[in-house]
Scaffold this motif. Structure first.
Motif, short mmCIF file in Angstrom:
data_model
loop_
_atom_site.label_atom_id
_atom_site.label_comp_id
_atom_site.label_asym_id
_atom_site.label_seq_id
_atom_site.Cartn_x
_atom_site.Cartn_y
_atom_site.Cartn_z
N THR A 272 8.12 -7.87 -6.74
CA THR A 272 7.28 -6.72 -6.38
C THR A 272 5.82 -7.01 -6.68
N GLY A 273 4.97 -6.10 -6.23
CA GLY A 273 3.58 -6.04 -6.68
C GLY A 273 2.77 -7.31 -6.52
N THR B 185 4.61 -7.29 -18.63
CA THR B 185 4.97 -5.89 -18.87
C THR B 185 3.88 -5.25 -19.73
N THR C 5 0.17 -0.99 -7.82
CA THR C 5 1.52 -1.51 -7.99
C THR C 5 2.35 -0.49 -8.77
N ASN C 6 3.60 -0.82 -9.00
CA ASN C 6 4.47 0.05 -9.79
C ASN C 6 3.93 0.23 -11.20
N ASN C 7 3.33 -0.83 -11.76
CA ASN C 7 2.81 -0.76 -13.14
C ASN C 7 1.67 0.22 -13.29
N THR C 8 0.94 0.49 -12.20
CA THR C 8 -0.20 1.40 -12.28
C THR C 8 0.08 2.74 -11.60
N ALA C 9 1.34 3.00 -11.29
CA ALA C 9 1.69 4.25 -10.59
C ALA C 9 1.26 5.48 -11.36
N GLN D 97 -2.45 6.03 -10.94
CA GLN D 97 -2.76 6.50 -9.58
C GLN D 97 -2.40 7.97 -9.41
N GLN E 144 -5.17 -4.05 -3.45
CA GLN E 144 -3.80 -4.22 -2.99
C GLN E 144 -3.32 -5.61 -3.39
#
Length: 251
Positions: free
Chosen positions: A18-19, A93, A191-195, A198, A218
């Motif tokens: 991902t990401g 992580t 990304t998922n880590n910064t969801a 956001q 992105q």
């Protein structure tokens, strides 16, 4: 001759499911590299995108929170696609808590993956490059917190500051062995880590308001830097930490 052409090269990318890792893996594939996509979970979407470029992709599922099994993982990768020319240490992580309440468990979890595994996987791959008398490229994924302190992310800041330092140390030791070691420091990437950031309207506005480019990055925004550092175009680049941040650090 195109100095950015990666045809015939094999790149091992950690956290490629991902990401940022996915964006870099696809970018390297578009430049011609075959990809070993390493991740804790399947990288089916990454593989599908890579194969549309005409490059090959194999998946290896691995838990990189421990250094156990790294040598076997690299052996498996080489058995599939041949010697590794490019290593991208992207897997990472983050744990958030006030420094007064930060736990030893959260400290160790982040440091083990973000820094310890990064070092020993780099060592494992570099040993093979040296034994095979092959040049190579190692690209570490640093962070804005390789330069800044941040808040509520003590172990992440420590690990990413360490990534910047290790990048320079390894560059110093391995440059004469024809191994270029550099890092990319992403800015705020969607990304998922910064969801969570956001989704936080106030924090999101603060972040975008400081970025000169006026938007979140992105994952594909990092692919150009990755191709450059993986290619012959960067053969005299050693120990740099290249910020890809929309101008964040310049503000």
């Amino acid at each position: 001759m195109n100095p950015f052409d990666l045809s015939g090269k094999t790149a091992l990318v950690t956290g490629a499911n991902t990401g940022i890792g996915q964006g870099i893996a696809i970018g390297l594939a578009k430049a011609g590299a075959n990809i070993v996509a390493v991740g804790r979970t399947p990288a089916d979407q990454t593989q599908k995108c890579i194969e549309t470029t005409g490059s090959r992709c194999v998946q290896i599922q691995a838990d990189l929170s421990s250094t156990a099994g790294l040598d076997n993982m690299v052996s498996d990768a080489e058995a599939e696609l041949g010697p590794i020319d490019i290593l991208v240490n992207n897997a990472g992580t983050i744990k958030r808590n006030d420094a007064l309440a930060f736990t030893e468990e959260d400290w160790d979890t982040v440091m083990d993956l973000n820094l310890k595994t990064l070092f020993f996987l780099s060592q494992c791959v570099a040993k093979r490059m040296v034994a095979q008398s092959r040049p190579g490229k190692i690209i570490n994924i640093a962070s804005m917190l390789s330069f800044q302190g941040g808040i509520r992310v003590a172990s992440y800041t420590a690990s990413k500051s360490g990534v910047a330092g290790l990048t320079k140390l390894l560059a110093n030791e391995w440059a004469t062995k024809r191994i270029c070691v550099n890092a990319i420091a992403p800015g705020y990437i969607a990304t998922n880590n910064t969801a969570a950031l956001q989704a936080d309207e106030k924090r999101n506005q603060e972040i975008v308001g400081r970025i000169p480019a006026g938007r979140w990055g992105q994952p594909e925004d990092l692919s150009g830097a990755a191709v450059f550092l993986a290619s012959g175009a960067s053969d005299y680049v050693h120990g740099t930490v290249l910020a890809v941040d929309g101008g964040w650090l310049a503000r």
